[in-house]
Enzyme design. Sequence first.
Site, PDB file in Angstrom:
ATOM      1  N   ASP A   1     117.560  25.959 -88.170  1.00  0.00           N
ATOM      2  CA  ASP A   1     116.390  25.798 -88.774  1.00  0.00           C
ATOM      3  C   ASP A   1     115.640  26.246 -87.552  1.00  0.00           C
ATOM      4  OD1 ASP A   1     117.589  25.536 -91.019  1.00  0.00           O
ATOM      5  OD2 ASP A   1     116.552  23.707 -91.375  1.00  0.00           O
ATOM      6  N   ASP A   2     114.008  26.315 -87.609  1.00  0.00           N
ATOM      7  CA  ASP A   2     113.146  26.207 -87.067  1.00  0.00           C
ATOM      8  C   ASP A   2     112.751  27.105 -85.869  1.00  0.00           C
ATOM      9  OD1 ASP A   2     113.308  24.005 -88.002  1.00  0.00           O
ATOM     10  OD2 ASP A   2     113.543  21.956 -86.210  1.00  0.00           O
TER      11      ASP A   2
ATOM     12  N   HIS B   1     110.770  28.160 -93.871  1.00  0.00           N
ATOM     13  CA  HIS B   1     111.040  26.860 -93.287  1.00  0.00           C
ATOM     14  C   HIS B   1     109.730  26.467 -93.366  1.00  0.00           C
ATOM     15  CE1 HIS B   1     113.144  22.749 -92.570  1.00  0.00           C
ATOM     16  NE2 HIS B   1     112.702  23.097 -90.957  1.00  0.00           N
TER      17      HIS B   1
ATOM     18  N   HIS C   1     120.431  24.432 -86.064  1.00  0.00           N
ATOM     19  CA  HIS C   1     119.096  24.448 -85.242  1.00  0.00           C
ATOM     20  C   HIS C   1     119.480  25.710 -84.864  1.00  0.00           C
ATOM     21  CE1 HIS C   1     118.043  20.637 -87.775  1.00  0.00           C
ATOM     22  NE2 HIS C   1     117.239  21.503 -87.675  1.00  0.00           N
TER      23      HIS C   1
ATOM     24  N   HIS D   1     106.031  23.898 -90.119  1.00  0.00           N
ATOM     25  CA  HIS D   1     106.511  22.428 -89.721  1.00  0.00           C
ATOM     26  C   HIS D   1     106.035  21.297 -90.089  1.00  0.00           C
ATOM     27  CE1 HIS D   1     110.723  20.628 -89.013  1.00  0.00           C
ATOM     28  NE2 HIS D   1     110.736  21.179 -88.872  1.00  0.00           N
TER      29      HIS D   1
HETATM   30 ZN   LIG Z   1     113.002  22.206 -88.911  1.00  0.00          ZN
END
Ligand SMILES: [Zn+2]
Length: 257
Positions: A71-72, A122, A216, A126
Amino acid sequence: MERLNGMKRTKGLLRLRIGIVVLALLSGYFIVDAMLPQTEAKVREAKSEQVQSQANLKPPKKDKLVALTFDDGPDAKYTVKILDILKKYNAKATFFVVGYQAEKYPGVLSRIVKEGHMLGNHTWSHKDLTKLNGQQINNEIVKLNKVIQNATGEAPKYVRTPYGAVSKKVTEAIEQNGQHNVLWNVDTRDWAGATPEDMLKNVKANLKPGGIILMHSFGGKKGDLSNTIKLLPKMIEELQEEGYSFVTVDELKSKSS
Ligand SMILES: [Zn+2]
């Protein structure tokens, strides 16, 4: 006399007959007794054959699937290292990217897709979507869909809501766009700075076939994801030894249902 002799003969014959019957019964008992262990062995053999054939019916190793998710990202530091490791082990993964990072690194976005991985949405910035109204939720998703589509030619099929925060309104907004929300079953806690040893222990204790692991590729505690990079090769090696194959979320969903 004749009658008496006749009676004696009859008694004698009777005794003989009883004797034969007793002998037959006894020998029969011994024969059956002697045969028992053999019969048991045969039953055992048949049972073990049955167990073996049941073992043959178990799904082949390739069906022990796991989805790694990052993620991210994307970024130019960790995401590319992760891609190099995945390539080395021929492992596929899913990257749930955020808008402000995706906009900066379109080249990394297209590399992700080119190397057989999958991109997920995503959200643009955020935020906790449960605190936004319907229009805002939609903007968070649609704006990023367009950036991903421009970079790769395809809009993402899956969304992962930030912090795993979901409400009925959030789910409806996602599904209105023809997408689905995908969370995870195993959280490595790489975002909290967990050590590679603790992360590996956690994954091995909690992962089951069909599992989705959360990691991540950008962010982490003070922006440091070096533990994720240290963990990844070891985790892939150990899980591959256990018979796991690493697939995208889409492949996992299509083969697990
Ligand atoms: Zn995230």
